[in-house]
Design a protein around this motif. Structure first.
Motif, short mmCIF file in Angstrom:
data_model
loop_
_atom_site.label_atom_id
_atom_site.label_comp_id
_atom_site.label_asym_id
_atom_site.label_seq_id
_atom_site.Cartn_x
_atom_site.Cartn_y
_atom_site.Cartn_z
N LEU A 189 55.93 44.43 56.68
CA LEU A 189 55.85 45.76 57.29
C LEU A 189 55.22 46.72 56.29
CD1 LEU A 189 59.22 46.10 59.22
CD2 LEU A 189 56.97 45.52 60.12
N PRO A 190 54.30 47.56 56.76
CA PRO A 190 53.60 48.48 55.87
C PRO A 190 54.36 49.77 55.62
CG PRO A 190 52.76 48.72 58.07
CD PRO A 190 53.80 47.63 58.13
N TYR A 191 53.98 50.44 54.56
CA TYR A 191 54.46 51.79 54.27
C TYR A 191 53.27 52.58 53.75
CZ TYR A 191 54.73 49.99 49.48
OH TYR A 191 54.45 49.42 48.27
N PRO A 192 53.31 53.90 53.85
CA PRO A 192 52.15 54.71 53.44
C PRO A 192 51.85 54.55 51.95
CG PRO A 192 53.67 56.02 54.76
CD PRO A 192 54.36 54.72 54.45
N SER A 193 50.56 54.54 51.64
CA SER A 193 50.15 54.42 50.23
C SER A 193 50.40 55.70 49.46
CB SER A 193 48.67 54.03 50.15
OG SER A 193 47.87 55.00 50.81
N SER A 194 50.47 56.81 50.16
CA SER A 194 50.74 58.10 49.52
C SER A 194 52.11 58.59 49.97
CB SER A 194 49.67 59.12 49.91
OG SER A 194 49.97 60.38 49.39
N LYS A 195 53.01 58.76 49.04
CA LYS A 195 54.35 59.27 49.31
C LYS A 195 55.12 58.39 50.30
CE LYS A 195 52.86 63.96 48.38
NZ LYS A 195 52.67 65.31 48.87
N GLY A 196 54.97 57.09 50.17
CA GLY A 196 55.63 56.16 51.09
C GLY A 196 56.90 55.55 50.54
N PHE A 228 50.67 47.50 49.88
CA PHE A 228 51.46 48.58 50.45
C PHE A 228 52.24 48.07 51.66
CE2 PHE A 228 48.16 50.96 48.18
CZ PHE A 228 48.98 51.73 47.37
N SER A 229 52.85 46.91 51.47
CA SER A 229 53.68 46.32 52.51
C SER A 229 54.83 45.56 51.85
CB SER A 229 52.87 45.39 53.40
OG SER A 229 52.43 44.26 52.68
N ILE A 258 56.77 51.34 63.42
CA ILE A 258 55.83 51.71 64.48
C ILE A 258 54.58 52.29 63.83
CG2 ILE A 258 55.43 53.15 66.50
CD1 ILE A 258 58.50 53.09 66.94
N ARG A 259 53.44 51.71 64.20
CA ARG A 259 52.15 52.17 63.66
C ARG A 259 51.27 52.66 64.80
NH1 ARG A 259 49.83 49.80 58.70
NH2 ARG A 259 48.00 49.96 59.98
N GLU A 260 50.85 53.91 64.71
CA GLU A 260 50.10 54.51 65.83
C GLU A 260 48.79 53.80 66.14
OE1 GLU A 260 48.11 58.46 65.02
OE2 GLU A 260 49.43 58.32 63.27
N TYR A 261 48.15 53.20 65.15
CA TYR A 261 46.87 52.53 65.41
C TYR A 261 47.04 51.13 65.98
CZ TYR A 261 45.21 56.49 62.78
OH TYR A 261 44.97 57.77 62.37
N ASP A 262 48.19 50.53 65.76
CA ASP A 262 48.47 49.20 66.30
C ASP A 262 49.32 49.26 67.56
OD1 ASP A 262 47.15 47.64 64.23
OD2 ASP A 262 48.79 48.25 62.91
N SER A 287 55.50 42.63 70.36
CA SER A 287 54.91 41.33 70.05
C SER A 287 53.55 41.12 70.72
CB SER A 287 55.87 40.20 70.45
OG SER A 287 56.16 40.27 71.83
N SER A 288 53.18 42.02 71.62
CA SER A 288 51.84 41.92 72.22
C SER A 288 50.76 42.26 71.20
CB SER A 288 51.71 42.85 73.44
OG SER A 288 51.76 44.21 73.06
N VAL A 289 51.16 42.87 70.10
CA VAL A 289 50.25 43.10 68.98
C VAL A 289 50.39 41.87 68.09
CG1 VAL A 289 49.74 44.56 66.98
CG2 VAL A 289 50.55 45.60 69.11
N ALA A 290 49.39 41.03 68.09
CA ALA A 290 49.47 39.74 67.41
C ALA A 290 49.63 39.88 65.90
CB ALA A 290 48.23 38.90 67.71
N ARG A 291 48.98 40.87 65.33
CA ARG A 291 48.96 41.00 63.88
C ARG A 291 48.74 42.46 63.48
NH1 ARG A 291 44.40 37.99 60.40
NH2 ARG A 291 43.74 40.10 60.07
N LEU A 292 49.41 42.88 62.43
CA LEU A 292 49.19 44.22 61.90
C LEU A 292 48.11 44.17 60.83
CD1 LEU A 292 52.86 45.50 61.37
CD2 LEU A 292 51.35 45.91 63.33
N LYS A 293 47.22 45.13 60.86
CA LYS A 293 46.19 45.23 59.82
C LYS A 293 46.75 46.11 58.71
CE LYS A 293 42.83 44.91 63.43
NZ LYS A 293 42.49 45.72 64.55
#
Length: 193
Positions: free
Chosen positions: A41-48, A29-30, A70-74, A18-24
């Motif tokens: 929650l997002p999923y990959p645009s290719s083969k997701g 694709f969510s 879990i998103r590595e960039y967020d 929750s320390s991540v306020a918002r997912l980009k």
């Protein structure tokens, strides 16, 4: 030269998702969800497709108390180190965390054909060791839960889902246990001879 270090007590640094306020994310694709701290929650645009189906299944399963993608960039803090096939140490971000009763499942979704890939097996070994370490902490330091690593293949997920299994059935079946990992290590050693 590498030295052995004895650790008598771990220092637990709590960083909340929750320390991540918002997912980009891209809305197309969510998936809208109710059992997560995020509205979508997002999923990959290719083969997701597998991740999308997993998100929808978790959100609709009455046994799931909460889950997150879990998103590595967020979620830059939510990684496990592993050794790649080329010998380099890399960060591994499992796909999901799912809470069912007194268990937190760390979940990797993967195509059946990729399960025997060296890097997938290395991530699995590292995640299993990580969960074992987490489970040695005091219960209050691990949310009073047992932590379990699961590798859920597309074949397993769809077969069990179509057979009316719930998420707990799927995750318990896909759970990687210490004994299974030890057996896999012995097989890998034998194959290397």
């Amino acid at each position: 030269m590498q030295q052995n270090t004895e650790i008598t007590e771990a220092e637990v640094e709590k960083i909340w998702f929750s320390s991540v306020a918002r997912l980009k994310i891209r809305e197309n694709f969510s998936v809208p969800v109710v059992k997560s701290i995020f509205d979508r929650l997002p999923y990959p645009s290719s083969k997701g497709g597998l991740e999308k189906a997993f998100i929808e299944f978790c959100d609709n399963d009455s046994l799931v108390e909460g889950f997150i993608k879990i998103r590595e960039y967020d979620h830059t803090f939510a990684f496990i180190n592993y050794v790649r096939e080329d010998g380099m140490i890399r960060r591994y971000y499992p796909d999901f965390m799912v809470k069912v009763e007194d268990t937190i499942y760390l979940v990797e979704t993967k195509a059946q054909k990729d399960e025997s890939n060296y890097n997938v097996r290395s991530k699995k070994r590292s995640a299993l060791k990580w969960c074992e370490k987490i489970n040695t902490l005091k219960p209050e330091e691990r949310m009073g839960c047992e932590w379990v690593y699961c590798l859920v293949s597309d074949d397993l997920f769809y077969r069990m889902k179509d057979g009316n299994a719930d998420i707990a059935d799927i995750l318990e079946y896909a759970a990687i246990k210490k004994d299974a990992s030890t057996a896999e290590n012995l097989i890998e050693l034998a194959e290397g001879l």
